[in-house]
Motif scaffolding. Structure first.
Motif, mmCIF file in Angstrom:
data_model
loop_
_atom_site.group_PDB
_atom_site.id
_atom_site.type_symbol
_atom_site.label_atom_id
_atom_site.label_comp_id
_atom_site.label_asym_id
_atom_site.label_seq_id
_atom_site.Cartn_x
_atom_site.Cartn_y
_atom_site.Cartn_z
ATOM 1 N N SER A 84 -10.048 14.502 -37.591
ATOM 2 C CA SER A 84 -11.081 14.617 -36.559
ATOM 3 C C SER A 84 -12.354 13.860 -36.910
ATOM 4 C CB SER A 84 -11.410 16.094 -36.305
ATOM 5 O OG SER A 84 -11.832 16.722 -37.488
ATOM 6 N N LEU A 85 -12.403 13.233 -38.092
ATOM 7 C CA LEU A 85 -13.523 12.376 -38.472
ATOM 8 C C LEU A 85 -13.335 10.952 -37.959
ATOM 9 C CD1 LEU A 85 -13.902 13.506 -42.199
ATOM 10 C CD2 LEU A 85 -15.517 14.005 -40.377
ATOM 11 N N VAL B 103 -17.270 21.807 -37.171
ATOM 12 C CA VAL B 103 -16.004 21.786 -37.903
ATOM 13 C C VAL B 103 -14.971 22.689 -37.223
ATOM 14 C CG1 VAL B 103 -16.579 23.700 -39.463
ATOM 15 C CG2 VAL B 103 -14.987 21.928 -40.218
ATOM 16 N N LEU B 104 -15.448 23.676 -36.465
ATOM 17 C CA LEU B 104 -14.552 24.594 -35.752
ATOM 18 C C LEU B 104 -14.036 23.978 -34.452
ATOM 19 C CD1 LEU B 104 -13.526 27.577 -36.058
ATOM 20 C CD2 LEU B 104 -15.357 28.223 -34.494
ATOM 21 N N ASP B 105 -14.634 22.886 -34.008
ATOM 22 C CA ASP B 105 -14.292 22.291 -32.722
ATOM 23 C C ASP B 105 -13.216 21.224 -32.923
ATOM 24 O OD1 ASP B 105 -15.012 21.877 -29.801
ATOM 25 O OD2 ASP B 105 -15.285 19.850 -30.583
ATOM 26 N N PHE B 106 -11.982 21.557 -32.576
ATOM 27 C CA PHE B 106 -10.897 20.592 -32.754
ATOM 28 C C PHE B 106 -10.163 20.289 -31.451
ATOM 29 C CE2 PHE B 106 -9.619 24.848 -34.266
ATOM 30 C CZ PHE B 106 -8.700 25.189 -33.276
ATOM 31 N N VAL C 230 -22.479 15.243 -27.114
ATOM 32 C CA VAL C 230 -22.686 14.300 -28.221
ATOM 33 C C VAL C 230 -22.574 15.001 -29.567
ATOM 34 C CG1 VAL C 230 -24.426 12.830 -29.342
ATOM 35 C CG2 VAL C 230 -24.096 12.725 -26.857
ATOM 36 N N PHE C 231 -23.007 16.263 -29.631
ATOM 37 C CA PHE C 231 -23.066 16.984 -30.903
ATOM 38 C C PHE C 231 -21.710 17.542 -31.324
ATOM 39 C CE2 PHE C 231 -27.134 17.243 -28.700
ATOM 40 C CZ PHE C 231 -27.908 16.524 -29.595
ATOM 41 N N LEU C 232 -20.705 17.306 -30.485
ATOM 42 C CA LEU C 232 -19.346 17.719 -30.832
ATOM 43 C C LEU C 232 -18.461 16.517 -31.144
ATOM 44 C CD1 LEU C 232 -18.841 20.499 -28.129
ATOM 45 C CD2 LEU C 232 -19.516 20.770 -30.526
ATOM 46 N N THR C 233 -19.046 15.310 -31.145
ATOM 47 C CA THR C 233 -18.264 14.131 -31.492
ATOM 48 C C THR C 233 -17.993 14.111 -32.995
ATOM 49 O OG1 THR C 233 -20.256 12.782 -31.804
ATOM 50 C CG2 THR C 233 -19.267 12.808 -29.597
ATOM 51 N N ILE D 145 -19.097 15.363 -40.387
ATOM 52 C CA ILE D 145 -19.135 15.378 -41.849
ATOM 53 C C ILE D 145 -20.209 16.336 -42.361
ATOM 54 C CG2 ILE D 145 -20.690 13.375 -41.895
ATOM 55 C CD1 ILE D 145 -17.952 14.205 -44.498
ATOM 56 N N TYR D 146 -21.292 16.524 -41.595
ATOM 57 C CA TYR D 146 -22.377 17.414 -42.038
ATOM 58 C C TYR D 146 -21.993 18.882 -41.864
ATOM 59 C CZ TYR D 146 -24.715 12.977 -42.036
ATOM 60 O OH TYR D 146 -25.021 11.673 -42.295
ATOM 61 N N SER D 147 -21.187 19.171 -40.874
ATOM 62 C CA SER D 147 -20.649 20.518 -40.729
ATOM 63 C C SER D 147 -19.690 20.826 -41.879
ATOM 64 C CB SER D 147 -19.922 20.647 -39.385
ATOM 65 O OG SER D 147 -19.404 21.937 -39.207
ATOM 66 N N ILE D 148 -18.893 19.837 -42.259
ATOM 67 C CA ILE D 148 -17.962 20.013 -43.384
ATOM 68 C C ILE D 148 -18.725 20.256 -44.680
ATOM 69 C CG2 ILE D 148 -16.286 18.768 -44.819
ATOM 70 C CD1 ILE D 148 -15.283 17.461 -42.216
ATOM 71 N N MET D 149 -19.845 19.563 -44.860
ATOM 72 C CA MET D 149 -20.672 19.791 -46.049
ATOM 73 C C MET D 149 -21.227 21.217 -46.054
ATOM 74 S SD MET D 149 -20.620 17.178 -48.024
ATOM 75 C CE MET D 149 -18.899 17.065 -47.529
ATOM 76 N N GLY D 150 -21.609 21.718 -44.880
ATOM 77 C CA GLY D 150 -22.109 23.092 -44.795
ATOM 78 C C GLY D 150 -21.047 24.107 -45.151
ATOM 79 N N MET D 151 -19.831 23.926 -44.617
ATOM 80 C CA MET D 151 -18.733 24.833 -44.926
ATOM 81 C C MET D 151 -18.375 24.785 -46.405
ATOM 82 S SD MET D 151 -17.436 26.819 -42.645
ATOM 83 C CE MET D 151 -15.802 27.090 -43.301
ATOM 84 N N SER D 152 -18.369 23.601 -46.980
ATOM 85 C CA SER D 152 -18.023 23.445 -48.396
ATOM 86 C C SER D 152 -19.045 24.112 -49.290
ATOM 87 C CB SER D 152 -17.903 21.952 -48.742
ATOM 88 O OG SER D 152 -16.898 21.325 -47.975
ATOM 89 N N SER D 153 -20.326 23.959 -48.968
ATOM 90 C CA SER D 153 -21.372 24.579 -49.788
ATOM 91 C C SER D 153 -21.315 26.103 -49.673
ATOM 92 C CB SER D 153 -22.756 24.054 -49.391
ATOM 93 O OG SER D 153 -23.029 24.337 -48.036
#
Length: 547
Positions: free
Chosen positions: A133-134, A247-250, A324-327, A332-340
């Motif tokens: 999805s990236l 990251v939840l939006d697929f 736009v904010f779901l593209t 990648i910034y949502s993924i960084m938040g989940m990872s942290s």
């Protein structure tokens, strides 16, 4: 059973190789040596760089502003590819950009190793980080280098700051990769040194940051044709939370309002749980003198960088709409938040708690990976086809954006040029379907067509022919509901029908016959529809991408 349990415990990390393999396998299949949007600015840059005789001028070109960014690192990568390859190969750029994801993974591995945590705990991060999805960054040369490498450089800078060091190199290179690097490294770095009461390092870092910001912003210009920023506290906050929870939006087929609600709530939950985790961890170590708060500083810095970038994006992009904010460009910034958040929970709890969170996040990350794969492979195929068709149109209709002489820095020969066009008599009068001429586009919808193409680039295209011009546009094909087709070899993911929306800026005025082109592995068949249309083209606004 005990033996199996021991094997799983020891080699569980091997599961994490699955998403990495699938990610790069698809990159190998669908990446192309075709410029996309701002990629043409790199071609202009190399041409200007080659023509310049002054070293000072060459340096100016490298560090020149590109929209709101200074993409010196991206330009240097393009120069290296040009020098090594003899021409600017965008497929090489795509691979160079995507190698940054492996670098980010290595940073998280170092974090686990520093905390003496098993490599098994890296598995959820692998499934989060290597999602298909990236794709808006993954398959675009300039975007992959800029948007993935800036995350790596920023994380390296935070790593050094958390270890009481000043990241001169990493902060500088991050600043001249993407604008969020120059904004958030100084801000977050000063916060960490101030909070730690390391005043000597604070003074040095503040002075360095001031110089860095001045170098970046003193010659700064407002990008031409840029839209004014939108300040609306409620909507800006909602957009930032959506972005952070994306990251939840697929599934792009759901109602936009439902996607907005779910992602904004999920973004808020990430912040809420992280805030609770950081307070819990801090209260447990605050009484210990000389404690190294590396874990807290590093993970909090990642989260602040990710959410801060989402906030900045919400201000600069809100006027384009919430979608736009779901593209995938910003995911990648949502993924960084989940990872942290995941790593914070892991370091907060003892052995039993760690294993529980490993299980929970493994299930969540694998679930998200599978569905992001399912919903992304179709758009990736459509993107692949669109790039081929767009470049064909530029090449054949006098709109090419690059030189085609042998001395050009960019050399490309589209496979479209070599396709053999055959008449398919059995469908010589196939009905095109719904055709609607709108104010700025031609919309076409068909519900019956079945393609014979399976491999990358194969499938349905639309051909517009007049007495003097020929255009080809990729059709967006309907997706097969059979999910097994996505994971089985030699199975088409396409069902019946297709849609296409052709901007009137992409075609000159004239009278056109519309045909369907069905590309298979070895040939392309023209299917006549006998549909005739009169088109009045629109001149595209000239937007200066680089100066």
């Amino acid at each position: 059973m005990d033996k199996l349990s021991k094997i799983l415990k020891r080699y569980f990390w091997l599961i994490g190789l699955i998403p990495i393999y699938l990610y790069y396998k698809n990159l190998l299949i669908y990446s192309q040596n075709i410029p996309h949007w701002d990629d043409y600015a790199l071609i202009n840059f190399i041409n200007n760089y080659q023509e310049s005789d002054s070293y000072f001028e060459k340096i100016q070109l490298i560090f020149a502003q590109h929209n709101e960014h200074r993409i010196a690192f991206t330009r240097i990568i393009s120069l290296l590819i040009y020098k090594v390859n003899g021409s600017l190969n965008f497929q090489w750029m795509i691979w160079m950009g995507n190698f940054a994801l492996l670098g980010i993974l290595c940073i998280f591995y170092r974090f686990l190793k520093k905390n003496q945590i098993s490599i098994n705990y890296l598995v959820p991060i692998c499934f989060f980080l290597f999602q298909l999805s990236l794709y808006e960054n993954s398959y675009w040369g300039m975007a992959s280098v800029q948007n993935f490498w800036v995350v790596f450089f920023v994380l390296m800078a935070f790593w050094q700051i958390s270890n009481h060091k000043i990241p001169y190199f990493w902060a500088f290179i991050a600043a001249f990769t993407s604008a969020n690097g120059v904004l958030f490294i100084p801000l977050i770095g000063v916060m960490i040194f101030l909070f730690e009461r390391n005043y000597q390092a604070l003074i040095k870092f503040s002075f360095f940051s001031l110089i860095l910001v001045l170098i970046y912003f003193l010659p700064y210009q407002q990008p031409p044709n840029s839209q004014p920023i939108t300040i609306d506290i409620f909507n800006n906050a909602k957009a930032a939370l959506m972005n952070f929870g994306s990251v939840l939006d697929f599934n792009p087929n759901r109602l936009l309002e439902l996607r907005i609600t779910q992602t904004s709530l999920f973004g808020g939950l990430i912040l809420l749980f992280f805030g609770g985790g950081i307070i819990y961890k801090y209260l447990n170590v605050i009484q210990i003198k000389n404690t190294n708060h590396f874990n807290l500083y590093f993970l909090a810095a990642i989260l602040l960088f990710g959410f801060g970038t989402c906030c900045l994006t919400s201000i600069s992009r809100l006027q384009y709409g919430f979608y736009v904010f779901l593209t995938s460009k910003y995911k990648i910034y949502s993924i960084m938040g989940m990872s942290s958040l995941y790593l914070l929970l892991i370091i907060n709890f003892q052995y039993i708690g760690k294993r529980l969170f490993l299980f929970i996040f493994s299930i969540l990350s694998i679930y998200l990976f599978i569905f992001s794969y399912y919903y992304s492979i179709g758009p990736i195929k459509d993107y692949y086809k669109s790039e081929i068709a767009d470049y064909y149109n530029g090449w054949h209709n006098g709109k090419e954006k690059v030189e085609t002489n042998p001395n050009s820095c960019f050399q490309y020969s589209s496979t479209f040029l070599d396709w053999h066009i055959n008449e398919l008599s059995v469908k010589n009068k196939f009905l095109l379907g719904k055709v609607e001429v709108r104010s700025n586009s031609v919309f076409i919808q068909n519900q019956e067509f079945i393609t014979s193409g399976i491999e990358s680039g194969n499938g349905a295209y639309l051909e517009f022919t007049s007495a003097t011009n020929r255009y080809i546009f990729a059709a967006k094909q309907e997706i097969n509901n059979n999910k097994k087709a996505y994971f089985l070899k030699n199975q088409s993911i396409y069902g019946k029908g297709f849609t296409a929306e052709i901007p009137l800026t992409e075609i000159v005025s004239g009278n056109y016959f519309i045909n369907i082109l069905d590309k298979s592995d070895h040939s392309i068949h023209r299917i006549a529809t006998n549909y005739y249309i009169e088109i009045e083209g629109i001149k595209a606004p000239e937007i200066k991408q680089n100066w």
